[in-house]
Design an enzyme around this catalytic site. Sequence first.
Site, short mmCIF file in Angstrom:
data_model
loop_
_atom_site.label_atom_id
_atom_site.label_comp_id
_atom_site.label_asym_id
_atom_site.label_seq_id
_atom_site.Cartn_x
_atom_site.Cartn_y
_atom_site.Cartn_z
N ALA A 74 1.17 -1.15 -0.06
CA ALA A 74 0.06 -0.08 0.00
C ALA A 74 0.90 1.21 -0.08
O ALA A 74 2.10 1.13 0.24
CB ALA A 74 -0.99 0.05 1.19
N GLY A 119 0.48 -5.16 1.11
CA GLY A 119 -0.70 -5.08 0.30
C GLY A 119 -0.29 -5.79 -1.03
O GLY A 119 -1.31 -6.18 -1.70
N GLU A 122 -0.73 -9.42 -0.45
CA GLU A 122 -2.15 -9.49 -0.26
C GLU A 122 -2.93 -9.45 -1.64
O GLU A 122 -3.71 -10.39 -1.71
CB GLU A 122 -2.77 -8.70 0.85
CG GLU A 122 -1.95 -8.65 2.20
CD GLU A 122 -2.31 -7.56 3.11
OE1 GLU A 122 -2.09 -6.42 2.91
OE2 GLU A 122 -2.90 -8.00 4.19
N GLU A 142 4.70 -5.16 7.24
CA GLU A 142 3.89 -4.07 7.82
C GLU A 142 4.25 -3.81 9.33
O GLU A 142 4.42 -2.69 9.86
CB GLU A 142 2.42 -4.46 8.10
CG GLU A 142 1.76 -4.39 6.62
CD GLU A 142 1.85 -5.63 5.85
OE1 GLU A 142 2.47 -6.41 6.11
OE2 GLU A 142 0.94 -5.86 4.78
C1 LIG Z 1 -7.64 6.08 1.32
C2 LIG Z 1 -6.23 6.11 1.74
C3 LIG Z 1 -5.68 4.75 1.04
C4 LIG Z 1 -4.33 4.42 1.55
C5 LIG Z 1 -3.63 3.43 0.67
C6 LIG Z 1 -4.07 2.25 -0.04
C7 LIG Z 1 -5.12 1.53 0.83
C8 LIG Z 1 -4.34 0.50 1.01
C9 LIG Z 1 -5.54 -0.66 1.45
C10 LIG Z 1 -5.38 -1.24 2.85
C11 LIG Z 1 -3.90 -2.08 2.69
C12 LIG Z 1 -3.53 -2.00 4.01
C13 LIG Z 1 -2.40 -3.20 4.40
C14 LIG Z 1 -1.22 -3.04 3.79
C15 LIG Z 1 -0.33 -2.16 3.99
C16 LIG Z 1 1.01 -2.12 3.51
O1 LIG Z 1 1.10 -2.60 2.34
S1 LIG Z 1 2.25 -1.25 4.28
C17 LIG Z 1 3.60 -1.03 3.11
C18 LIG Z 1 4.20 -2.39 2.85
N1 LIG Z 1 5.34 -2.34 2.06
C19 LIG Z 1 6.70 -2.13 2.56
O2 LIG Z 1 7.04 -1.64 3.52
C20 LIG Z 1 7.72 -1.81 1.42
C21 LIG Z 1 8.03 -0.55 1.47
N2 LIG Z 1 9.22 -0.36 0.22
C22 LIG Z 1 10.68 -0.75 0.73
O3 LIG Z 1 10.82 -1.23 1.44
C23 LIG Z 1 11.72 -0.56 -0.38
O4 LIG Z 1 11.07 0.52 -1.31
C24 LIG Z 1 11.85 -1.85 -1.10
C25 LIG Z 1 10.51 -2.43 -1.65
C26 LIG Z 1 12.68 -2.63 -0.36
C27 LIG Z 1 12.75 -1.40 -2.48
O5 LIG Z 1 13.87 -0.69 -1.92
P1 LIG Z 1 14.85 0.15 -2.92
O6 LIG Z 1 15.13 -0.81 -4.15
O7 LIG Z 1 15.73 0.68 -1.97
O8 LIG Z 1 14.02 1.26 -3.41
P2 LIG Z 1 13.33 2.43 -3.01
O9 LIG Z 1 14.00 3.55 -2.99
O10 LIG Z 1 12.88 2.35 -1.40
O11 LIG Z 1 11.88 2.81 -3.66
C28 LIG Z 1 11.85 3.37 -4.96
C29 LIG Z 1 10.86 4.23 -4.76
O12 LIG Z 1 9.48 3.67 -4.72
C30 LIG Z 1 9.00 4.24 -3.33
N3 LIG Z 1 7.89 3.09 -2.49
C31 LIG Z 1 8.50 1.84 -2.52
N4 LIG Z 1 7.61 1.21 -1.73
C32 LIG Z 1 6.64 2.14 -1.43
C33 LIG Z 1 5.29 1.98 -0.75
N5 LIG Z 1 4.92 0.85 -0.24
N6 LIG Z 1 4.70 3.14 -0.79
C34 LIG Z 1 5.00 4.46 -1.33
N7 LIG Z 1 6.03 4.40 -2.05
C35 LIG Z 1 6.94 3.39 -2.07
C36 LIG Z 1 9.98 4.78 -2.37
O13 LIG Z 1 9.51 5.68 -1.69
C37 LIG Z 1 10.97 5.39 -3.81
O14 LIG Z 1 10.33 6.51 -3.93
P3 LIG Z 1 11.31 7.76 -3.93
O15 LIG Z 1 11.89 8.15 -2.57
O16 LIG Z 1 10.33 9.20 -4.55
O17 LIG Z 1 12.54 7.57 -4.86
#
Ligand SMILES: CCCCCCCCCCCCC/C=C/C(=O)SCCNC(=O)CCNC(=O)[C@H](O)C(C)(C)COP(=O)(O)OP(=O)(O)OC[C@H]1O[C@@H](n2cnc3c(N)ncnc32)[C@H](O)[C@@H]1OP(=O)(O)O
Length: 269
Positions: A74, A119, A122, A142
């Site tokens: 998400a 997500g 999921e 999460e």
């Molecule tokens: C009405 C409101 C709606 C809200 C949202 C939608 C509704 C959701 C429905 C309900 C779902 C709830 C349950 C689910 C919850 C979740 O999923 S919580 C998030 C879980 N995921 C993570 O924690 C992963 C996060 N990302 C990372 O750990 C890393 O990005 C990576 C995957 C390990 C990759 O690392 P790396 O190679 O170093 O790349 P990065 O530089 O980190 O990422 C590149 C750019 O992408 C952006 N990004 C990555 N993941 C996310 C994310 N989950 N959300 C937003 N943005 C993300 C990251 O910020 C980078 O962007 P920039 O900084 O602009 O370059």
Amino acid sequence: MAEPSTHESAPDVRVERDGGLAIVTIDRPKALNALSPDVLSALLGVVESLAAEGSAVRGVLVTGAGGRAFVAGADIRSMAGLTPEQGEEASRLGHRVAAAIEGLSAPVIACVDGFALGGGLELALACDFIYATDASSFGQPEVHLGLIPGFGGTVRLPRAVGLARAKELIYTGRRIDTAEAVAIGLVVRSFPDRESLLAGARATLAEVDANAAPAVALAKRVLVDAAGRRTESATDLEIAAFGDAFRTNDMREGVAAFMEKRDPVFTGV
Ligand SMILES: CCCCCCCCCCCCC/C=C/C(=O)SCCNC(=O)CCNC(=O)[C@H](O)C(C)(C)COP(=O)(O)OP(=O)(O)OC[C@H]1O[C@@H](n2cnc3c(N)ncnc32)[C@H](O)[C@@H]1OP(=O)(O)O
């Protein structure tokens, strides 16, 4: 098969049709295809329109664009300012997408090429089964953000890998690679690259398509409903707990730390 026709279904979600086959691509590669509110709403619209076509849709592939992620979760930025009630609403939206996918009479294969996290995993679990490239990774991270799965992971992951392994993955938040995901039954089949992944998924859907569609649809309905017999109460539990997570300081800290690219300092409240 005829050349696939591509039509823009909504920003960040593309649908290509090739006869009865629909290829749904989440196309937000700059954010690793993270599920923003717009993406989730667009995805729901796409699945509902496929459902309206009934038996004309014989198979669906769901994948992510960009070559680095299926869906990295998400959208954390979208969650930063949410109230607990909005968090529960977001979770409900995610559950509506999952229920719409499970409600399709056609088989749906999640084609993972890259990260399938939170997500994103999921979403893949709501599909009938998961195919993945060898270089993909999977997890429910999460808890690193002070959250819990809120898109059905506490319900569907135990069904896929067993309760003990689901607990280990959800409590640790750790990522596993495709080899381990195949070994524990999370991923059904792995492929060396994206091209062979999509070709393999298409071949499986063609194999299913050679069977009696009503029988496949009935089998899917029983398999989903029987597994989900207790889903409603289980998902209500998850939705309420997901909202509770938004009431913790640790969740605010976890999300802020991710956005500030630093390690979180959890306080346990
Ligand atoms: C009405 C409101 C709606 C809200 C949202 C939608 C509704 C959701 C429905 C309900 C779902 C709830 C349950 C689910 C919850 C979740 O999923 S919580 C998030 C879980 N995921 C993570 O924690 C992963 C996060 N990302 C990372 O750990 C890393 O990005 C990576 C995957 C390990 C990759 O690392 P790396 O190679 O170093 O790349 P990065 O530089 O980190 O990422 C590149 C750019 O992408 C952006 N990004 C990555 N993941 C996310 C994310 N989950 N959300 C937003 N943005 C993300 C990251 O910020 C980078 O962007 P920039 O900084 O602009 O370059």
